[in-house]
Design an enzyme around this catalytic site. Structure first.
Site, PDB file in Angstrom:
ATOM      1  N   CYS A 149       0.852  -1.472   0.182  1.00 14.52           N
ATOM      2  CA  CYS A 149       0.399  -0.449  -0.132  1.00 14.52           C
ATOM      3  C   CYS A 149       1.103   1.394  -0.316  1.00 14.52           C
ATOM      4  CB  CYS A 149      -0.730   0.270   2.227  1.00 14.52           C
ATOM      5  SG  CYS A 149      -2.212  -1.402   1.072  1.00 14.52           S
ATOM      6  N   GLN A 153      -5.570  -9.270   6.066  1.00 14.00           N
ATOM      7  CA  GLN A 153      -5.091  -7.721   6.521  1.00 14.00           C
ATOM      8  C   GLN A 153      -6.747  -7.668   7.138  1.00 14.00           C
ATOM      9  OE1 GLN A 153      -4.141  -4.712   4.037  1.00 14.00           O
ATOM     10  NE2 GLN A 153      -2.666  -6.393   2.757  1.00 14.00           N
ATOM     11  N   ARG A 210     -19.824   9.207  -0.230  1.00 13.04           N
ATOM     12  CA  ARG A 210     -21.026   8.604  -0.116  1.00 13.04           C
ATOM     13  C   ARG A 210     -21.537   9.668   1.288  1.00 13.04           C
ATOM     14  NH1 ARG A 210     -18.952   3.331  -0.518  1.00 13.04           N
ATOM     15  NH2 ARG A 210     -19.405   3.132   2.421  1.00 13.04           N
ATOM     16  N   SER A 214     -11.126   1.046   3.840  1.00 11.11           N
ATOM     17  CA  SER A 214     -10.839   1.024   2.222  1.00 11.11           C
ATOM     18  C   SER A 214     -11.903   0.336   1.095  1.00 11.11           C
ATOM     19  CB  SER A 214     -10.352   1.109   2.218  1.00 11.11           C
ATOM     20  OG  SER A 214      -9.105  -0.121   2.381  1.00 11.11           O
ATOM     21  N   HIS A 251      -8.335   3.694  -2.119  1.00  5.27           N
ATOM     22  CA  HIS A 251      -7.360   3.044  -1.906  1.00  5.27           C
ATOM     23  C   HIS A 251      -7.411   2.392  -2.801  1.00  5.27           C
ATOM     24  CE1 HIS A 251      -4.141   1.633   0.186  1.00  5.27           C
ATOM     25  NE2 HIS A 251      -4.364   0.493   1.011  1.00  5.27           N
ATOM     26  N   CYS A 309      -0.153   1.995   6.367  1.00  6.33           N
ATOM     27  CA  CYS A 309       0.327   0.725   6.935  1.00  6.33           C
ATOM     28  C   CYS A 309       0.506  -0.475   5.675  1.00  6.33           C
ATOM     29  CB  CYS A 309      -1.013  -0.045   7.960  1.00  6.33           C
ATOM     30  SG  CYS A 309      -2.194  -0.274   7.100  1.00  6.33           S
TER      31      CYS A 309
END
Length: 395
Positions: A94, A153, A213, A250, A351, A381
């Site tokens: 990431c 994760q 949203r 995410s 993400h 992270c």
């Protein structure tokens, strides 16, 4: 000893964020073309000679299929730019886009390059997350023997919730606030200087994030079921109420972002305004079985290296891979919630894995400029128990 050059940030742009699934706003656009358009906007905004770029460093996580052929190189060629300019791909999960920025800074500071573009791209609708794994074991028996409690994760996010006593309501409230903040920034024009339009193959243009949203509420999120509940991990989470959902995690997303960095003397020579500089950075590892906690020691190390404290920061961007990650980080440092992801984060904006590090950087830069802030922290992270941390100083 060679004197280090001063590295400045000249500009940064990002695409609108599209939902990373078939039918998403950007799902019809090849990732190479998505990044090519992003690079074109970045170069054009500074009237930069593309042939003067020393390197193009691009973060991309799922390097398979349409993202398998060094996407930065392909995007540069797709943009019609000179073939002598090289490109490479960075993969630190990431944090890939953030690491691309770090490598760009290193290349310029050392005197190797005068101008570098750091970027990131991920089309999660066209190249699904995890596809490069080929349904095989990427850890191997030796790693599993050393770390027998490696978990996915989502389960790691549950372990963080348990360790820091983060309730389901804590997470849902944070997620709803992410959408509110992102919506407010969008309505107020806060993203106007960072989002560049993308033209789709059918000629239509996408100009705004699809992922936000604004009607999201804590009560509405409470109706969602935990997404990662599994009896396989009950022994690691005794008496735990599973709480991580699709709503407080995410979003899978399509997107790209790019940052133009230069030797300060080169920027002056070209008559370009230096908007910021990277005032410090670090990367470190933490417990791979907890996986998502490394932003905490990475931040501590950055503070030690730079001499700054939390009180010196005007904003902190902690990637919202899951709500538990920034919430645990905030508790660890007793951070001001008003300065944490002030324009929303990956829960609202999405993400796009390899692009997120650059997207956060660009959003943080614009937030500092528009609010008069001086210093901002960015940390993410990363799978395997890793994290990057970067200190951005507005000029």
């Amino acid at each position: 000893m060679t004197e280090l050059r001063t590295v400045v940030v000249v500009d940064g742009v990002r695409t609108p964020m599209g939902r990373g699934k078939p039918g998403g706003a950007l799902s019809g656009l090849h990732p190479v073309d998505m990044l090519a358009q992003t690079l074109t906007h970045l170069v054009d905004r500074s009237a930069l000679d593309p042939g003067s770029v020393g390197d193009v460093i691009v973060g991309c996580v799922s390097q398979a299929g349409e993202q398998s052929a060094t996407p930065g190189r392909m995007a540069w060629l797709a943009a019609g730019y000179p073939v002598h300019v090289p490109a490479t791909t960075v993969e630190r999960k990431c944090g890939s886009g953030q690491q691309a920025i770090e490598f760009a800074v290193q290349g310029i500071a050392s005197g190797r390059h005068e101008i570098v573009i750091a970027a990131g791209v991920e089309s999660m609708s066209r190249v699904p997350m995890g596809i490069a794994r080929l349904d095989q074991d990427p850890w191997g028996p030796s790693v599993r023997a050393r770390f027998p409690d490696l978990v996915p994760q989502g389960v790691a996010a549950e372990r963080i919730a348990q360790r820091w006593s983060l309730s389901r309501r804590d997470q849902d409230e944070f997620a709803a606030a992410s959408h509110r903040r992102a919506h407010r920034a969008a309505v107020d024009g806060g993203f106007a200087n960072e989002i560049v339009p993308l033209t789709l193959p059918d000629g239509t243009t996408v100009t705004a994030d699809e992922t936000i949203r604004p009607a999201t509420t804590t009560e509405g999120l409470a109706a969602l079921r935990p997404a990662f509940r599994s009896t396989d991990y009950d022994r690691l989470l005794p008496d735990h109420e599973w709480s991580v959902t699709a709503g407080n995690s995410s979003q899978l997303t399509d997107g790209a972002a790019a940052v133009l960095l230069m030797d300060e003397r080169k920027a002056v020579e070209l008559g370009l305004r230096a908007r910021a500089r990277v005032a410090g950075s670090t990367v470190c590892g933490d417990d791979p079985e907890m996986m998502l906690t490394a932003p905490i020691p990475a931040t501590t190390r950055l503070f030690e290296r730079t001499g700054i404290t939390l009180a010196d920061l005007d904003a902190y961007e902690v990637n919202e891979a899951f709500a538990t990650v920034p919430l645990a980080w905030a508790r660890a440092f007793d951070a001001d919630p008003g300065r944490l992801n002030p324009r929303g984060g990956a829960i609202a904006l999405g993400h796009p894995l390899g692009a997120s590090g650059c997207r956060l950087f660009v959003t943080l830069l614009n937030h500092l400029e528009q609010t008069g802030g001086a210093l901002g922290l960015q940390t993410m992270c990363e799978a395997g128990g890793l994290a990057n941390a970067t200190l951005l100083e507005r000029l």
